[in-house]
Design a protein around this motif. Structure first.
Motif, PDB file in Angstrom:
ATOM      1  N   LEU A  61      65.794 -42.034  21.359  1.00  0.00           N
ATOM      2  CA  LEU A  61      64.872 -41.077  20.735  1.00  0.00           C
ATOM      3  C   LEU A  61      63.832 -40.593  21.752  1.00  0.00           C
ATOM      4  O   LEU A  61      63.473 -39.409  21.783  1.00  0.00           O
ATOM      5  N   ALA A  62      63.378 -41.519  22.602  1.00  0.00           N
ATOM      6  CA  ALA A  62      62.339 -41.165  23.591  1.00  0.00           C
ATOM      7  C   ALA A  62      62.817 -40.063  24.545  1.00  0.00           C
ATOM      8  O   ALA A  62      61.989 -39.388  25.171  1.00  0.00           O
ATOM      9  N   LEU A  63      64.128 -39.858  24.629  1.00  0.00           N
ATOM     10  CA  LEU A  63      64.648 -38.791  25.503  1.00  0.00           C
ATOM     11  C   LEU A  63      64.241 -37.405  25.009  1.00  0.00           C
ATOM     12  O   LEU A  63      64.363 -36.426  25.739  1.00  0.00           O
ATOM     13  N   SER A  64      63.769 -37.308  23.772  1.00  0.00           N
ATOM     14  CA  SER A  64      63.245 -36.022  23.278  1.00  0.00           C
ATOM     15  C   SER A  64      61.728 -35.949  23.406  1.00  0.00           C
ATOM     16  O   SER A  64      61.097 -35.018  22.921  1.00  0.00           O
ATOM     17  N   PHE A  65      61.121 -36.950  24.032  1.00  0.00           N
ATOM     18  CA  PHE A  65      59.651 -36.997  24.142  1.00  0.00           C
ATOM     19  C   PHE A  65      59.202 -37.122  25.604  1.00  0.00           C
ATOM     20  O   PHE A  65      58.214 -37.781  25.897  1.00  0.00           O
ATOM     21  N   GLY A  66      59.971 -36.502  26.493  1.00  0.00           N
ATOM     22  CA  GLY A  66      59.551 -36.432  27.896  1.00  0.00           C
ATOM     23  C   GLY A  66      60.220 -37.432  28.820  1.00  0.00           C
ATOM     24  O   GLY A  66      60.079 -37.351  30.031  1.00  0.00           O
ATOM     25  N   VAL A  67      60.953 -38.382  28.258  1.00  0.00           N
ATOM     26  CA  VAL A  67      61.576 -39.426  29.092  1.00  0.00           C
ATOM     27  C   VAL A  67      62.823 -38.888  29.797  1.00  0.00           C
ATOM     28  O   VAL A  67      63.631 -38.186  29.191  1.00  0.00           O
ATOM     29  N   ASP A  68      62.971 -39.244  31.081  1.00  0.00           N
ATOM     30  CA  ASP A  68      64.171 -38.812  31.814  1.00  0.00           C
ATOM     31  C   ASP A  68      64.889 -39.997  32.460  1.00  0.00           C
ATOM     32  O   ASP A  68      65.804 -39.807  33.244  1.00  0.00           O
ATOM     33  N   ASP A  69      64.450 -41.230  32.150  1.00  0.00           N
ATOM     34  CA  ASP A  69      65.024 -42.388  32.826  1.00  0.00           C
ATOM     35  C   ASP A  69      65.107 -43.560  31.842  1.00  0.00           C
ATOM     36  O   ASP A  69      64.164 -43.805  31.093  1.00  0.00           O
ATOM     37  N   LEU A  70      66.226 -44.271  31.878  1.00  0.00           N
ATOM     38  CA  LEU A  70      66.393 -45.408  30.954  1.00  0.00           C
ATOM     39  C   LEU A  70      66.505 -46.733  31.684  1.00  0.00           C
ATOM     40  O   LEU A  70      67.064 -47.689  31.137  1.00  0.00           O
TER      41      LEU A  70
END
Ligand code: V47
Ligand code: SF4
Length: 384
Positions: free
Chosen positions: A322-331
């Protein structure tokens, strides 16, 4: 130019047209973001206080897509935690055992740690992340020996090791300056520095949650010195406990200022406070909405940080998605069930391990492009 037009469209699709935004202050921030202008501390605070999660999320996603498009980075890594015995007593920590009760903890020998590295012989991992408690008997010479042995066995493995808290203790004990200590460990094989130990810099909170370890100035000094010596590093924030929004902004301001000076930070990693089995168990954990706001405001405020990481073992793989829609680009990485810091604090992921295929599938499921990277963000493979 064509790219910019497409991406501007995506902002206006998600945020109401600027002219229709009811709050003039939020409208002004959205305009800044659209023009690539830096936001102020007051703007950051306002986003936390007044911005809805969908509003801050749209702005953060806009920035993320301008920089990285649909790409999401990950690496193949594993952790070594040399010990959970620690001389410090951070009240949020579920992991450490005080030196006085060290029979309840673990202490790995150099051979045991080298054997962990050898378990990956023939497996294409690119990074070992070494972090643990601060054990009074594990000094800089012990760790330099360990790093040299790892490098000798596997020269291509990137060693990302020890937080500024561990460095501060080992350098003081060895009577070395930060520069001397870091150079000594670089000669032994140190390649970069993880972001732990930052917690909350502001003394008002730091004194309550981790009074006895290195302070903000000490943490920043070690990272600044590392950057000057050519090492890259990460930075974290431990959020969602007793701190207020202004403490989060203060924390990020100090990091943004140092990054303006050195450019040595790669990734910012918000770490959600987990409350199981620690001295802060009475403090409730933050909601998922609050978590997503933390990521989004970090992406907007820290305009000079190239990457924003959601550390999935702590957040849980689906919240990280979900965080990938909130500015995150790295896991972060595959991890391979090699860390206990979060499972002991109550994180959803009790045995954190994902195969590369699972991590790729997780990213593709939300229509992003998985990119395997090395620690320095050099692309290894695009899974298009
Ligand atoms: O500094 C400890 C945190 C950090 C708890 O640089 C807790 O790539 C939440 O920094 N709830 C260490 N957090 C781990 C770390 C890290 C992790 C992954 C990647 C990188 C990187 C760095 O763990 C500590 C502290 O902030 N922590 N206890 C807890 N109860
Ligand atoms: Fe020790 Fe780190 Fe736990 Fe603090 S967070 S008690 S320094 S292991």
């Amino acid at each position: 130019m064509e790219n910019a037009t497409i991406q501007n469209t995506s902002l206006s699709l998600l945020v109401p047209p600027l002219s229709e935004l009811p709050d003039p202050e939020l409208k002004q921030i959205a305009e800044k973001v659209q023009c690539g202008e830096r936001i102020t501390d007051e703007d950051g605070l306002l986003l936390f206080e007044k911005g809805s999660v969908s509003f801050v999320g749209a702005l953060a996603n806009f920035i993320k897509e301008q920089r990285h498009g649909k790409k999401v980075f990950f690496n193949r890594n594993f952790h070594i935690e040399p010990t959970n015995v620690c001389v410090f007593s951070c009240s949020f920590c579920s992991y450490s055992r005080l030196y006085a009760r060290r029979e309840e903890g673990w202490e790995l020998t150099r051979e045991q740690m080298l054997n962990k590295v050898k378990e990956y012989d023939g497996i294409p991992v690119t990074e070992v992340h070494i972090v643990g408690g601060v054990h009074p008997k594990m000094d800089i010479h012990f760790f330099a020996d360990l790093l040299s042995a790892i490098k000798q066995h596997r020269p291509d493995l990137h060693i990302k090791a020890f937080t500024a808290v561990e460095y501060d203790y080992m350098f003081r004990k060895a009577k070395m300056s930060a520069e001397e200590g870091l150079k000594f460990l670089m000669d032994a094989g140190l390649d970069s520095i993880p972001g732990g130990g930052a917690e909350i810099f502001h003394p008002e909170i730091r004194e309550k949650i981790c009074a006895d370890k290195v302070d903000a100035e000490g943490w920043l000094h070690i990272h600044e010195t590392a950057h000057r010596l050519g090492l890259h590093s990460n930075a974290t924030i431990l959020y969602g406990h007793i701190e207020k929004y202004e403490h989060r902004i203060d924390h990020m301001r100090r990091l943004r200022e140092l990054q303006d000076k050195t450019g040595g930070f790669q990734t910012f990693i918000p770490l959600k406070f987990r409350n199981k089995d620690n001295d802060m168990s009475h403090v409730p954990e933050s909601s998922i909405v609050e978590d997503m706001k933390m990521y989004a405001v970090a992406r907007i405020y820290l305009d000079n940080f190239p990457h924003l990481k959601a550390y999935w073992p702590m957040l849980g793989r689906h919240n990280a998605q979900l965080a990938l829609s909130f500015g995150v680009d790295d896991l972060d990485g595959t991890i391979d069930d090699s860390t206990k810091i979060y499972s002991m604090a109550g994180a959803e992921e009790q045995n954190p391990s994902l195969t590369t295929e699972q991590l790729v599938a997780l990213i593709k499921q939300v229509k992003r492009i998985p990119v395997e990277r090395d620690t320095l963000y050099r692309v290894i493979k695009v899974y298009d």
